[in-house]
Design an enzyme around this catalytic site. Structure first.
Site, PDB file in Angstrom:
ATOM      1  N   GLY A  55      14.651  41.152   7.714  1.00 41.34           N
ATOM      2  CA  GLY A  55      14.020  40.012   8.371  1.00 41.34           C
ATOM      3  C   GLY A  55      14.060  38.777   7.496  1.00 41.34           C
ATOM      4  O   GLY A  55      13.072  38.054   7.400  1.00 41.34           O
ATOM      5  N   HIS A  56      15.212  38.573   6.832  1.00 44.59           N
ATOM      6  CA  HIS A  56      15.374  37.393   5.980  1.00 44.59           C
ATOM      7  C   HIS A  56      16.861  37.143   5.723  1.00 44.59           C
ATOM      8  O   HIS A  56      17.707  37.942   6.100  1.00 44.59           O
ATOM      9  CB  HIS A  56      14.632  37.568   4.656  1.00 44.59           C
ATOM     10  CG  HIS A  56      15.167  38.656   3.783  1.00 44.59           C
ATOM     11  ND1 HIS A  56      14.725  39.951   3.868  1.00 44.59           N
ATOM     12  CD2 HIS A  56      16.126  38.646   2.828  1.00 44.59           C
ATOM     13  CE1 HIS A  56      15.372  40.689   2.993  1.00 44.59           C
ATOM     14  NE2 HIS A  56      16.245  39.920   2.339  1.00 44.59           N
ATOM     15  N   ALA A  57      17.142  36.025   5.083  1.00 44.87           N
ATOM     16  CA  ALA A  57      18.485  35.684   4.598  1.00 44.87           C
ATOM     17  C   ALA A  57      18.321  35.180   3.172  1.00 44.87           C
ATOM     18  O   ALA A  57      17.213  34.877   2.725  1.00 44.87           O
ATOM     19  CB  ALA A  57      19.122  34.605   5.476  1.00 44.87           C
ATOM     20  N   ARG A 102      19.511  39.246   8.063  1.00 45.94           N
ATOM     21  CA  ARG A 102      19.668  40.685   8.211  1.00 45.94           C
ATOM     22  C   ARG A 102      18.362  41.348   8.593  1.00 45.94           C
ATOM     23  O   ARG A 102      17.282  40.931   8.175  1.00 45.94           O
ATOM     24  CB  ARG A 102      20.223  41.311   6.939  1.00 45.94           C
ATOM     25  CG  ARG A 102      19.260  41.647   5.799  1.00 45.94           C
ATOM     26  CD  ARG A 102      18.792  40.498   4.921  1.00 45.94           C
ATOM     27  NE  ARG A 102      19.788  39.513   4.601  1.00 45.94           N
ATOM     28  CZ  ARG A 102      20.571  39.527   3.545  1.00 45.94           C
ATOM     29  NH1 ARG A 102      20.434  40.454   2.643  1.00 45.94           N
ATOM     30  NH2 ARG A 102      21.439  38.569   3.334  1.00 45.94           N
ATOM     31  N   ILE A 127      15.039  33.043   2.704  1.00 46.19           N
ATOM     32  CA  ILE A 127      14.681  32.339   3.940  1.00 46.19           C
ATOM     33  C   ILE A 127      13.989  33.392   4.784  1.00 46.19           C
ATOM     34  O   ILE A 127      14.620  34.334   5.263  1.00 46.19           O
ATOM     35  CB  ILE A 127      15.932  31.788   4.666  1.00 46.19           C
ATOM     36  CG1 ILE A 127      16.743  30.896   3.721  1.00 46.19           C
ATOM     37  CG2 ILE A 127      15.507  31.044   5.928  1.00 46.19           C
ATOM     38  CD1 ILE A 127      18.112  30.525   4.271  1.00 46.19           C
TER      39      ILE A 127
END
Length: 143
Positions: A55-57, A102, A127
């Site tokens: 749940g981030h980049a 992802r 992010i």
């Protein structure tokens, strides 16, 4: 390594050494298997059924995910397209470039996800909201 879309991303084979006496296999990550120096290694395990991880980049960090045990799905998103990979073989890994959102889900019982990262933990590289990710991707396409 400059991916334009998630469609450019594929699973990578990890060198596999098969023992001729049938004592099990060995996979090795060294030399030029990864396009970066390893700065951090961590792993996810005991993920409850139905839970989602990721749940981030990352703005700069690259990550290589390996299913050490069991299986799980990785959904990659480049801001325009999504692609799902099922990781279930310990001699295949997924190299996630910077600037790709992802999410990891559908962990099997006993699944272990090993992550080999190009950077040490740095909160400012993350992010963590999808709205911020879309703004980041929009600013990248203008530069």
């Amino acid at each position: 390594m400059n991916y334009k879309s998630v469609h450019d991303i594929t699973l990578l084979n990890i060198p596999k050494i098969i023992d001729p006496e049938g004592r099990g296999n060995l996979s090795v990550i060294e030399k030029d298997v990864l396009p970066y120096a390893i700065k951090r290694v961590y792993y996810l395990y005991d993920v409850p059924s139905g839970s989602t991880r990721g749940g981030h980049a990352h703005k700069e960090q690259l990550e290589f995910l390996i299913p050490i045990s069991g299986s799980f799905d990785v959904i990659l998103d480049d801001g325009s397209h999504k692609k799902t990979f099922t990781l279930n073989q310990p001699y295949k890994g997924l190299l996630i470039p910077k600037g790709i959102w992802r999410e990891l889900q559908n962990f099997s019982s006993g699944a272990i996800c090993l992550v080999i990262s190009s950077g040490e933990f740095l909160e400012s590289d993350y992010i963590r909201s999808y709205d911020s990710f879309q703004l980041f991707k929009g600013s990248q396409s203008k530069s």
